[in-house]
Design an enzyme around this catalytic site. Structure first.
Site, mmCIF file in Angstrom:
data_model
loop_
_atom_site.group_PDB
_atom_site.id
_atom_site.type_symbol
_atom_site.label_atom_id
_atom_site.label_comp_id
_atom_site.label_asym_id
_atom_site.label_seq_id
_atom_site.Cartn_x
_atom_site.Cartn_y
_atom_site.Cartn_z
ATOM 1 N N VAL A 160 -11.148 -5.733 6.483
ATOM 2 C CA VAL A 160 -10.121 -6.483 7.216
ATOM 3 C C VAL A 160 -9.693 -5.552 8.342
ATOM 4 C CG1 VAL A 160 -7.773 -7.374 7.167
ATOM 5 C CG2 VAL A 160 -9.339 -7.891 5.281
ATOM 6 N N PRO A 161 -10.056 -5.919 9.584
ATOM 7 C CA PRO A 161 -9.985 -4.954 10.694
ATOM 8 C C PRO A 161 -8.568 -4.735 11.217
ATOM 9 C CG PRO A 161 -10.723 -7.075 11.496
ATOM 10 C CD PRO A 161 -10.565 -7.231 10.009
ATOM 11 N N CYS A 162 -7.734 -4.044 10.461
ATOM 12 C CA CYS A 162 -6.369 -3.788 10.920
ATOM 13 C C CYS A 162 -6.367 -2.882 12.151
ATOM 14 C CB CYS A 162 -5.526 -3.205 9.795
ATOM 15 S SG CYS A 162 -6.256 -1.744 9.049
ATOM 16 N N HIS A 163 -7.518 -2.192 12.413
ATOM 17 C CA HIS A 163 -7.582 -1.351 13.629
ATOM 18 C C HIS A 163 -7.565 -2.200 14.902
ATOM 19 C CE1 HIS A 163 -11.817 -2.240 12.584
ATOM 20 N NE2 HIS A 163 -12.046 -2.206 13.893
ATOM 21 N N ARG A 164 -7.818 -3.509 14.766
ATOM 22 C CA ARG A 164 -7.797 -4.383 15.949
ATOM 23 C C ARG A 164 -6.406 -4.931 16.240
ATOM 24 N NH1 ARG A 164 -13.053 -7.217 13.647
ATOM 25 N NH2 ARG A 164 -14.388 -5.374 13.804
#
Lengths: 195, 180
Positions: A160-164
């Site tokens: 789950v790309p929380c870096h985005r």
């Protein structure tokens, strides 16, 4: 005369050490974990029969077993490799940056956090969104700060790309998987626009 | 831990309590199943099956029923049933499979453990089914006669007599062994 019961009760008998992990893994009351490669280097991936439950950097843990079991609230057991039915989707997710068909086990998170994670999973590689955007999308436009907290506790970063999700104005904001420098590396690697 | 305490904990939080329950009960249960079926490798499979079935059943169970559950006797009731039905299903298994001394995880059962299990299997085979059941529940499971009656669904006086007759048979079997 010998006692006819001597030895019958197997007094100090122990069940085989494999019994407990097998039972708990089969009932999803414990998770297995194994290592996998990621764009940020080797990661530990924890999983139950329901899906992937945790991702964390190998280099950050001397005692990952204690760490994972306290985060998940369940025992964890080391396995040689992820189960076959997860392995392929996991590798695909980690290389493509898209969750795809990979199932997640988010039982250790709150309902609010699950909504935040589900929305965040929709952000494609190469894109970024603000915390406020996520808050609006889940119908709680004033919960920007809570969204930040939920993402800081994302148990499955990279998948789950929380870096985005970045701060308004294009600033990066914090990143749980090894700090903000890793967030920058990932976004650069994906060709995302940010300052 | 007493059974009412397990029932209360299972009713309150099944998923956290279940691993503790398995850990606390697996050694005695495994010992009992080894004596019921006389085969340690088979006992591994049966015990796994028993605990998984127990969990699935607990998931379906209303809280009030979990609360009232006599947990350890209940687990052994499942085990007893599984040993019986397993015996039917596995009755055509060739003997060399039963003697396989290897651990499921690649290690080895010590030879004397295999030997010991076979000796007891032979001794217990001299008992009738109710006698064997009562003796194992009493002396391996360490249950009271009231609990054995509960597990087997037979009157307390009957299971007590079964256990005594079973022990008397074992004594005779042992005397025969020693006379050999």
């Amino acid at each position: 005369m010998t006692d006819p019961l001597a030895g019958l009760d197997l007094d100090q008998h122990r069940a085989p050490p494999t019994l407990l992990p097998r039972v708990l893994l089969a009932t999803n009351t414990a998770d297995g974990y194994a290592t996998a490669d990621s764009p940020l280097g080797p990661v530990y991936v924890a999983f139950s029969g329901l899906g992937v439950s945790y991702v964390t950097l190998v280099e950050e843990h001397a005692d990952v077993e204690t760490y994972l079991s306290s985060r998940l609230g369940r025992p964890v057991f080391p396995l040689q490799r992820p189960p076959v039915r997860l392995a392929r989707a996991l590798e695909e997710s980690l290389t493509s940056g898209r969750l795809g068909r990979l199932p997640l086990d988010l039982r250790a998170t709150t309902a609010f956090q699950q909504r935040v994670l589900a929305k965040t999973a929709e952000i494609a590689p190469g894109q970024v969104r603000s915390y406020g955007w996520v808050a609006e999308q889940i119908g709680q436009p004033r919960a920007t700060r809570a969204v930040g907290t939920a993402l800081a506790r994302n148990p499955v970063p990279l998948l789950v790309p929380c870096h985005r999700v970045v701060r308004a104005g294009g600033r990066l904001g914090a990143y749980s998987l090894g700090g903000a420098e890793n967030k920058r590396r990932l976004l650069e690697h994906e060709g995302a626009p940010f300052d | 831990m007493s059974d009412p305490a397990w029932g209360r904990l299972l009713a309150r939080d099944l998923d956290t309590t279940f691993p503790q329950l398995v850990e606390a009960t697996q050694d005695r249960l495994h010992a009992g199943v080894v004596r019921f079926v006389g085969d340690r490798t088979l006992a591994d499979d049966i015990c796994q099956d028993v605990f998984v079935r127990a969990y699935r059943s607990l998931v379906q169970m209303p809280d009030a029923q979990r609360l009232a559950l006599r947990v350890r006797p209940w687990l052994w009731t499942i085990a007893l049933n599984r040993c019986r039905s397993w015996g039917r299903r596995e009755s055509t298994r060739p003997l060399e499979v039963e003697l396989d001394p290897s651990w499921a995880d690649g290690g080895h059962r010590p030879h004397d453990e295999v030997e010991e299990t076979l000796v007891w299997r032979e001794r217990l085979a001299a008992l009738s089914d109710p006698q064997r059941t009562a003796v194992v529940l009493r002396h391996v499971g360490r249950f009271s006669y009231a609990e054995i009656a509960h597990i087997t669904g037979r009157p307390e006086g009957t299971v007590k007599a079964d256990a005594h007759r079973g022990v008397a048979r074992l004594r005779r079997a042992l005397e025969t062994e020693e006379a050999r």
